[in-house]
Write an enzyme that holds these catalytic residues in place. Sequence first.
Site, PDB file in Angstrom:
ATOM      1  N   GLY A 159      -8.927  59.139   4.763  1.00 13.75           N
ATOM      2  CA  GLY A 159      -7.659  59.306   5.458  1.00 13.75           C
ATOM      3  C   GLY A 159      -7.121  60.727   5.366  1.00 13.75           C
ATOM      4  O   GLY A 159      -6.027  61.010   5.823  1.00 13.75           O
TER       5      GLY A 159
ATOM      6  N   GLU B  22      -3.140  68.170  11.531  1.00 14.33           N
ATOM      7  CA  GLU B  22      -3.132  66.750  11.904  1.00 14.33           C
ATOM      8  C   GLU B  22      -1.961  66.036  11.235  1.00 14.33           C
ATOM      9  O   GLU B  22      -1.332  65.172  11.834  1.00 14.33           O
ATOM     10  CB  GLU B  22      -4.444  66.079  11.517  1.00 14.33           C
ATOM     11  CG  GLU B  22      -5.566  66.351  12.505  1.00 14.33           C
ATOM     12  CD  GLU B  22      -6.883  65.798  11.978  1.00 14.33           C
ATOM     13  OE1 GLU B  22      -7.135  64.595  12.147  1.00 14.33           O
ATOM     14  OE2 GLU B  22      -7.653  66.574  11.383  1.00 14.33           O
TER      15      GLU B  22
ATOM     16  N   SER C 108     -13.185  63.134   2.031  1.00 13.05           N
ATOM     17  CA  SER C 108     -13.564  63.332   3.422  1.00 13.05           C
ATOM     18  C   SER C 108     -12.570  62.591   4.302  1.00 13.05           C
ATOM     19  O   SER C 108     -11.659  61.919   3.817  1.00 13.05           O
ATOM     20  CB  SER C 108     -14.973  62.793   3.672  1.00 13.05           C
ATOM     21  OG  SER C 108     -14.936  61.379   3.664  1.00 13.05           O
ATOM     22  N   LYS C 109     -12.781  62.695   5.592  1.00  8.93           N
ATOM     23  CA  LYS C 109     -11.915  62.027   6.574  1.00  8.93           C
ATOM     24  C   LYS C 109     -11.829  60.528   6.314  1.00  8.93           C
ATOM     25  O   LYS C 109     -10.839  59.885   6.616  1.00  8.93           O
ATOM     26  CB  LYS C 109     -12.490  62.242   7.979  1.00  8.93           C
ATOM     27  CG  LYS C 109     -12.211  63.622   8.500  1.00  8.93           C
ATOM     28  CD  LYS C 109     -11.490  63.510   9.819  1.00  8.93           C
ATOM     29  CE  LYS C 109     -10.821  64.819  10.130  1.00  8.93           C
ATOM     30  NZ  LYS C 109      -9.731  64.725  11.048  1.00  8.93           N
ATOM     31  N   ARG C 110     -12.919  60.010   5.777  1.00 14.01           N
ATOM     32  CA  ARG C 110     -13.001  58.591   5.479  1.00 14.01           C
ATOM     33  C   ARG C 110     -11.843  58.138   4.573  1.00 14.01           C
ATOM     34  O   ARG C 110     -11.417  56.991   4.604  1.00 14.01           O
ATOM     35  CB  ARG C 110     -14.335  58.367   4.766  1.00 14.01           C
ATOM     36  CG  ARG C 110     -14.900  56.993   4.751  1.00 14.01           C
ATOM     37  CD  ARG C 110     -16.405  57.075   4.432  1.00 14.01           C
ATOM     38  NE  ARG C 110     -16.717  58.042   3.386  1.00 14.01           N
ATOM     39  CZ  ARG C 110     -16.598  57.814   2.085  1.00 14.01           C
ATOM     40  NH1 ARG C 110     -16.171  56.657   1.648  1.00 14.01           N
ATOM     41  NH2 ARG C 110     -16.912  58.746   1.207  1.00 14.01           N
TER      42      ARG C 110
END
Length: 504
Positions: free
Chosen positions: A262, A268, A258-260
């Site tokens: 990185g 992006e 996940s975004k967690r």
Amino acid sequence: MATNTTSPARTRFAPSPTGQMHIGGVRTALFSWLLARQTGGQFILRIEDTDRNRYVPGTEQSIMESLRWLGLDWDEGPDIGGPHAPYTQSERLELYQDATKQLLESGHAYEDDTTPEELEELRIAQQAAGKPPGYDNRGRYKTKEEIEASRAAGKPIVVRFKIPDLGTLKFQDAVLGEVEFDLSLLQDFVIMKSDGYPTYHLAHIADDRAMEITHVVRGPEWVPSTPRHVLILDALGWEKPEYIHVPLILGKDRSKLSKRHGAASALEYRDQGFLSGAVFNFLALLGWSPGDDTEIMTRDEIVERFSIDRILQSPSVFDNEKLAWMNGVHIRQTSVEDLLEPVAAVLEKPETEGGLPASVSRPVDRDYLKQLLPLVHERLKTLNEAAETLSFFFVDEISPDVEALPGRKSDSATAARSLEESLALVKTAEPFEPEHLEAEFRALADRLGVKAGPLFTPVRVAVTGSSMAPPLFDTIVGIGRERVIERIENAIALLNGAGPASDS
Ligand code: GLU
């Protein structure tokens, strides 16, 4: 598992436009593309937008932008058409209706009028009884008359596929080998919704056949659904494609990525200053191995070496630091000429988006940039770092921190003296070239009886504003004699407590 990849593969990437494309989706697209290119086949882009509740307008565009940025070009797709157009599912509903009709007629599917409210009641009752939730196949026992009455009453009618009583079902996956599945775990599932749109299960099968897809490359989340797809294919009498379920991607802590962790979307990464070739290289190694330790590869090398046999079964771990390292290597392997425009684009972004300070006029001077780039080429980990690293070359004035001027091992008085001497040197040094300046500065240190550090640090901070800068004498030459003189004078004034010379 060895599989046939010598004949040209027709593969597809079939995203649902339900939001920003996750990096896992991009990796699936990459493998699908690689297989097509490696075998000299075709890669098709298809938009699967039949889930109208989850549709997020505009995401088709960002999906295409991501693929384009990575260089994953498609041979047929919604924007360019092709022999099997349209390539957007909502525009080809008739195809799914035909397949549904065929399944209804052959008795493999049935119409069901169970309402969402009734399904909810069922779920609650199952929960209360401690049973697993799931449809109870009640629609199988409805009569034609009951269904017609419901239709007349305006109730929603769906079409469900009837799970046959076959015990187990086996299918071949090129990565997982033979997969066996207990059919008693499946309930009759919806293939056509009451709004006239098919579910994914039916739609992708009809499209893959119509579009002559030979290899279905997709994410691991679809493995449990594959038995349903095999059943539908068998019921329709259609040939099965080769299944290639790519492995799961995990974060470094081995939880779902996940975004967690990185992980960002492809775009992006682009915006953060990653090179598309580096992200491509990194993603290719997420679940595939070239068969040896090679890590750094170009697109062409990966295309050449790609093979289904070396797609790994076990989950791959997403390591952002490795990506950053890889990006640095790719930047170093890219020539200054090829970096020029991408770096210029970063520098010319608005200051608020990471570009040079607003005071610097755009466009930046390409010849000047070409002279500067070799000084930072070796150190850049992302293109975006270029703005910060090169800023002092472009701005008119810098404001060094007076505390930082002496460096850690010296004091203000020594720094001021060093700067006075350096100023005299810079004013007269001839030729004004790095090697000559270095020789003169070293001779100066000897004359003053100081080490290089206490002499060079104040100069470096005075002219760049930072103690971390590219090689000092190249930097001095890059900034130019006049501006270096001004900056040293300012720093001396600061050390003497007078504020910047221009203000005094
Ligand atoms: N629309 C599906 C998804 O976005 C495609 C899965 C497939 O490739 O078959 O996950």
